[in-house]
Design a protein around this motif. Sequence first.
Motif, PDB file in Angstrom:
ATOM      1  N   GLY A 132      57.811  86.296   9.932  1.00 44.76           N
ATOM      2  CA  GLY A 132      57.082  86.802  10.512  1.00 44.76           C
ATOM      3  C   GLY A 132      57.258  84.402  11.631  1.00 44.76           C
ATOM      4  O   GLY A 132      57.118  84.286   9.819  1.00 44.76           O
ATOM      5  N   GLN A 179      57.369  80.210  15.503  1.00 47.97           N
ATOM      6  CA  GLN A 179      56.490  79.457  15.993  1.00 47.97           C
ATOM      7  C   GLN A 179      56.610  79.043  17.287  1.00 47.97           C
ATOM      8  O   GLN A 179      55.853  78.987  18.624  1.00 47.97           O
ATOM      9  N   ASN A 238      53.471  83.746  11.340  1.00 48.03           N
ATOM     10  CA  ASN A 238      52.840  83.741  10.363  1.00 48.03           C
ATOM     11  C   ASN A 238      53.526  83.016   8.754  1.00 48.03           C
ATOM     12  O   ASN A 238      52.422  82.795   7.931  1.00 48.03           O
ATOM     13  N   PRO A 256      55.848  85.845  17.613  1.00 47.86           N
ATOM     14  CA  PRO A 256      55.232  86.384  16.226  1.00 47.86           C
ATOM     15  C   PRO A 256      56.634  86.814  15.301  1.00 47.86           C
ATOM     16  O   PRO A 256      55.911  86.510  13.913  1.00 47.86           O
ATOM     17  N   TYR A 257      57.124  88.031  15.300  1.00 48.87           N
ATOM     18  CA  TYR A 257      57.899  88.125  14.596  1.00 48.87           C
ATOM     19  C   TYR A 257      59.923  88.418  15.195  1.00 48.87           C
ATOM     20  O   TYR A 257      59.405  88.739  16.053  1.00 48.87           O
TER      21      TYR A 257
END
Length: 724
Positions: A445, A539, A447, A544-545
């Motif tokens: 991800g 990113q 994130n 997002p993934y």
Amino acid sequence: MSGTNVANLPRVDAREKVLGATRFAADVAPNRIAHAMTVPSSLPKGRLISIDTAAARALPGVLAVLTHSDLTGVKSAGYLADGGYGFQSHQPMLSDRIVHRGEAIALVVAESLPIAIHAASLVVATYEAEPFTAMMDSPGADVQAFPSGVSIGDAGAALAGAAYTIDAEYFHPAQHQNPMELISTTAEWRNGDLFIYEGTQNSGSLKFGVARALGMEPSRVHVSSPYLGGGFGQKNSLQSQTVLVASAALAVGRAVKLVVPRAQLFHTASFRPASRHRIRLGADADGRIVAAHYSADQQNGRQDAFNAPFGEIAARLYAIADFTAEARGIRTDTQSPGFMRAPFEHPAAFAFESAVDELAYAAGRDPLAFRLANDAVSDPVTGRPFSSRHLAGCLQIGAERFGWEARQPEPRSMRAPDGTQLGLGVACGAYKASISPAIARLRVGANGTTRLSLSGHEMGQGIRTAITAALLSRLDIDPDGLSVTIGDPDAAPQHVTAGSWGTASAVPVVDLAVDRFLAAFDELRGESTVGGNLHQALQRLRRPYIEVEARHRAPGQPEVIFDRLRQGLPGAGGPDYPDFVSFSYIAHFVEVHVEAVTRRIRVPRVMSVVDCGTVMNRRTARSQMLGGVVWGIGAALREAAEIDPRYGGALNNDLAEYLVPVNADIGDIQVEFIDQPDTRLNRSGVKGLGEVAMVGVAAAIANAVFHATGIRVRDLPIRIEHLL
Ligand code: MOS
């Protein structure tokens, strides 16, 4: 996008374990949990006439006492090797039949464990006894035919023409796995779904087995087994208590936990059955082994056919052109025996490698040179090439490090400085290199998180570390954001983790998933160059993934093997593949000291060299080796179930009287790895290590004892009285 060098990665779960933070199954404590205790049958065989639970029910704090009349509609989940899911086909408490001593006849559920234990002691049963068979040589032990083992050439004719022959019988007693973590089940129902927390090597068999037993949709049974405190084959399938605890949780409307006491496990869980091995070997005048006839009897229960393929590894150790191996089951009234670390390979190597040693002496050869001279270049059974074989290397390196050169050939010819008899022994081992089907899901991800789900069970062998190393060695991801989910059939289909195929199955599928991921990432990136790690790159690319799925299976297996994986059924391939045959190999060198008066045997040093293909992680591999050697010492000198012929069952059913080695019994153990990748077998080159580690240790010790004392002990464990 390459990652870090992780060949010596510390165990990823080491810190948690040292801190006591690892949650084993029995550590899970749902709200308002109730505690269960089983009432074992004191009868080895027969029928329940009555069972009086009134006193137990009357005890304050008791919530329920279940007997077979409360379990109508529950079925057996069947036997693992027969299309089912259980370690045996017999499920206790489904009728008034008693088929083995110690099986549960009632399950008490109470507010606390002490109340449950007390209440269980108040249950009174009366029985109608039937004659039973406690041991292989007890009355009523009958013979069960097994499919033929190995048949190449004409062993009878070759034996008749041999210059040197031996004919000897070896005995291996019944043994019981005693993992530190006891077998336990915690079950909880939520909105009609069943949640099971149990330390198992086979969460898939629990999911599908419990569903079959209780008549449920498998999708409503959820099983979690992230860590085991040892498995060793005993936890390789559905246990007797799991459906009982699930039924109890339904009956009382609360979560219920049962930890099966160690004393009961000797009679309720699988074990290594006793076995007798008659081996006839012949060598020609040049010291070549020309013939082997290996016939074995292995103890069995009455219910199931636990096969005894001892000859399959014995026939792979040397280039013996004429080899016959056959085995029979000898049925006794016990729970079904089953797999225990190197289930066939350890007893077979004890017997066969003792016999090879006897033949070497008969032919006047050095036991090491004799083994090297009889090395095989292709598989004697199938004629196919080995995918890799470095047994000679194991023997040569081991001999050099151990100092075999200093050995004086004559038995009783060497003394330690303190005057004790000194013996040096060698023996080899082999274990099939198998691969189970595996599916992995990988999601990286933007994130900073990475999620990897795949088939596998962490028994302490280090599979989480191997999986993590495989991922981190190729992907530049944040290790702190990585979660690896194994032992959870809802996250990825789960295959039994056993047979030393764990790493050889998990690591290649992770490698494949990484390939897929990198291909998807390259496609996303196109011509652009993006710096930073993969999370930062995602990113910048505003994604997002990326999630990918990969599958891996043994060479030659059809696509439908994944259907077995998805149903929790065994589907491992090997050691015979279409184009080759694959085994891991090992050589053990042992020094023993035998004290002159007490005849106490000590093992001051062991040198073991293994060919297990690629070593994924030296720390965990070394630890596996030490464990295997220690267990081999235990098998040679300590372990045996002491069976009571009057009542059936093991008399020494606790760790005080079931002897295993302690620290004071263990001297210097050195281990070495050949570390040559076997890339014909799988892309990661891994063959497997967990079981081969102990194969041959007991024979090396018996051979060393012969060298020290001139006494050939053919019964395990070797006891002081053998040497008086
Ligand atoms: Mo092992 S005895 O195959 O878990």
